[in-house]
Scaffold this active site. Structure first.
Site, mmCIF file in Angstrom:
data_model
loop_
_atom_site.group_PDB
_atom_site.id
_atom_site.type_symbol
_atom_site.label_atom_id
_atom_site.label_comp_id
_atom_site.label_asym_id
_atom_site.label_seq_id
_atom_site.Cartn_x
_atom_site.Cartn_y
_atom_site.Cartn_z
ATOM 1 N N CYS A 1 0.842 -1.191 0.000
ATOM 2 C CA CYS A 1 0.000 0.000 0.000
ATOM 3 C C CYS A 1 0.883 1.250 0.000
ATOM 4 O O CYS A 1 1.995 1.251 0.539
ATOM 5 C CB CYS A 1 -0.920 0.022 1.220
ATOM 6 S SG CYS A 1 -2.087 1.413 1.216
ATOM 7 N N CYS B 1 -6.380 -0.245 6.701
ATOM 8 C CA CYS B 1 -6.094 0.402 5.413
ATOM 9 C C CYS B 1 -7.245 1.337 5.008
ATOM 10 O O CYS B 1 -8.392 0.920 4.875
ATOM 11 C CB CYS B 1 -5.882 -0.656 4.331
ATOM 12 S SG CYS B 1 -5.467 0.055 2.715
ATOM 13 N N ASP C 1 0.374 3.800 1.656
ATOM 14 C CA ASP C 1 0.282 4.418 2.983
ATOM 15 C C ASP C 1 1.668 4.740 3.552
ATOM 16 O O ASP C 1 2.548 3.882 3.588
ATOM 17 C CB ASP C 1 -0.467 3.452 3.912
ATOM 18 C CG ASP C 1 -0.901 4.111 5.210
ATOM 19 O OD1 ASP C 1 -0.031 4.636 5.932
ATOM 20 O OD2 ASP C 1 -2.107 4.112 5.496
ATOM 21 N N HIS D 1 -2.184 -3.960 4.907
ATOM 22 C CA HIS D 1 -2.040 -3.563 6.308
ATOM 23 C C HIS D 1 -3.417 -3.377 6.927
ATOM 24 O O HIS D 1 -4.362 -2.946 6.258
ATOM 25 C CB HIS D 1 -1.182 -2.293 6.448
ATOM 26 C CG HIS D 1 -1.791 -1.068 5.864
ATOM 27 N ND1 HIS D 1 -2.390 -0.100 6.622
ATOM 28 C CD2 HIS D 1 -1.922 -0.659 4.577
ATOM 29 C CE1 HIS D 1 -2.844 0.863 5.832
ATOM 30 N NE2 HIS D 1 -2.589 0.550 4.587
ATOM 31 N N ARG E 1 2.690 4.996 6.417
ATOM 32 C CA ARG E 1 3.054 4.288 7.652
ATOM 33 C C ARG E 1 3.565 2.882 7.396
ATOM 34 O O ARG E 1 3.855 2.139 8.333
ATOM 35 C CB ARG E 1 1.838 4.233 8.589
ATOM 36 C CG ARG E 1 1.329 5.607 9.008
ATOM 37 C CD ARG E 1 -0.046 5.524 9.614
ATOM 38 N NE ARG E 1 -1.045 5.092 8.631
ATOM 39 C CZ ARG E 1 -2.327 4.906 8.908
ATOM 40 N NH1 ARG E 1 -2.774 5.106 10.138
ATOM 41 N NH2 ARG E 1 -3.170 4.522 7.960
HETATM 42 CO CO CO Z 1 -3.541 1.252 2.918
#
Ligand code: CO
Length: 205
Positions: A40, A99, A42, A96, A44
């Site tokens: 992803c 998400c 993302d 994750h 993080r």
């Molecule tokens: Co995500």
């Protein structure tokens, strides 16, 4: 702010060379990672950092909600290069928990272009609606959808003709499904690894 980033970069490059004088020279001449990461976007979920790999050790493709759509030219280009040229041994599909992309897919809210991108997740949610509806707690239901999405993407990768051709040539490639936890930094291996044509069937959950 950008000055900070540039200063960080200079400090990092210096630290690398001090620790290993030939570090950049070696990387410049070739990349030979064993792993392709499909994760992803993302912020993080920083791929290399989570699994403790250095530059040159992980080939990375990231997009919203770690999808491997069989019509996406970007993903397919990465996949073919990783398999045919770099010859990675392992493909890690890493979702994750928590998400936002997965949540947005099923929220019913209109967000724009990303709604189209996230469409495959709505299909996964629909196919597994009985299982998902039976989970009373919202967070647990969402986390399960994150897992089901990863399993579907593992299946997509394992069903790709690039992978089938590589297996037919005798190339050694395994596709794995992991989900990373933002709350403790640990990866959960979903145990859906596929290493050959005969193993795809069991992913039709
Ligand atoms: Co995500």
């Amino acid at each position: 702010m950008l000055d900070d980033l540039k200063a960080n970069n200079r400090a990092w490059a210096k630290w690398r060379v001090e620790a290993d004088a030939g570090f950049f020279r070696r990387l410049e001449s070739q990349q030979a990672p064993q792993y392709l990461w499909i994760g992803c976007a993302d912020s993080r979920v920083p791929a290399n950092e989570i699994v403790g790999l250095d530059p040159g050790e992980l080939f990375v493709h990231r997009n919203v909600a770690n999808l491997a759509p069989p019509q996406d030219a970007n993903y397919l280009s990465v996949l073919q290069f990783a398999v045919d040229v770099i010859k990675v041994k392992h493909i890690l599909v890493v979702g994750h928990y928590g998400c936002g992309g997965v949540r947005a897919a099923v929220s019913g809210e209109r967000l724009g272009l990303v709604d189209h991108w996230l469409h495959p997740i709505r299909e996964v949610a629909h196919e597994h609606r009985h299982e998902l509806d039976a989970i009373p707690e919202d967070r647990a239901r969402h986390d399960r959808l994150c897992e089901l999405n990863v399993i579907r993407q593992v299946r997509n990768v394992a069903s790709d003709v690039f992978i089938h051709d590589a297996w037919a040539r005798g190339q050694d490639i395994s596709i794995h499904g992991w989900v990373y936890s933002l709350s403790d930094g640990l990866v959960n291996d979903l145990g859906v690894t596929v290493s050959g044509l005969d193993e795809i069937e069991r992913l039709h959950v």
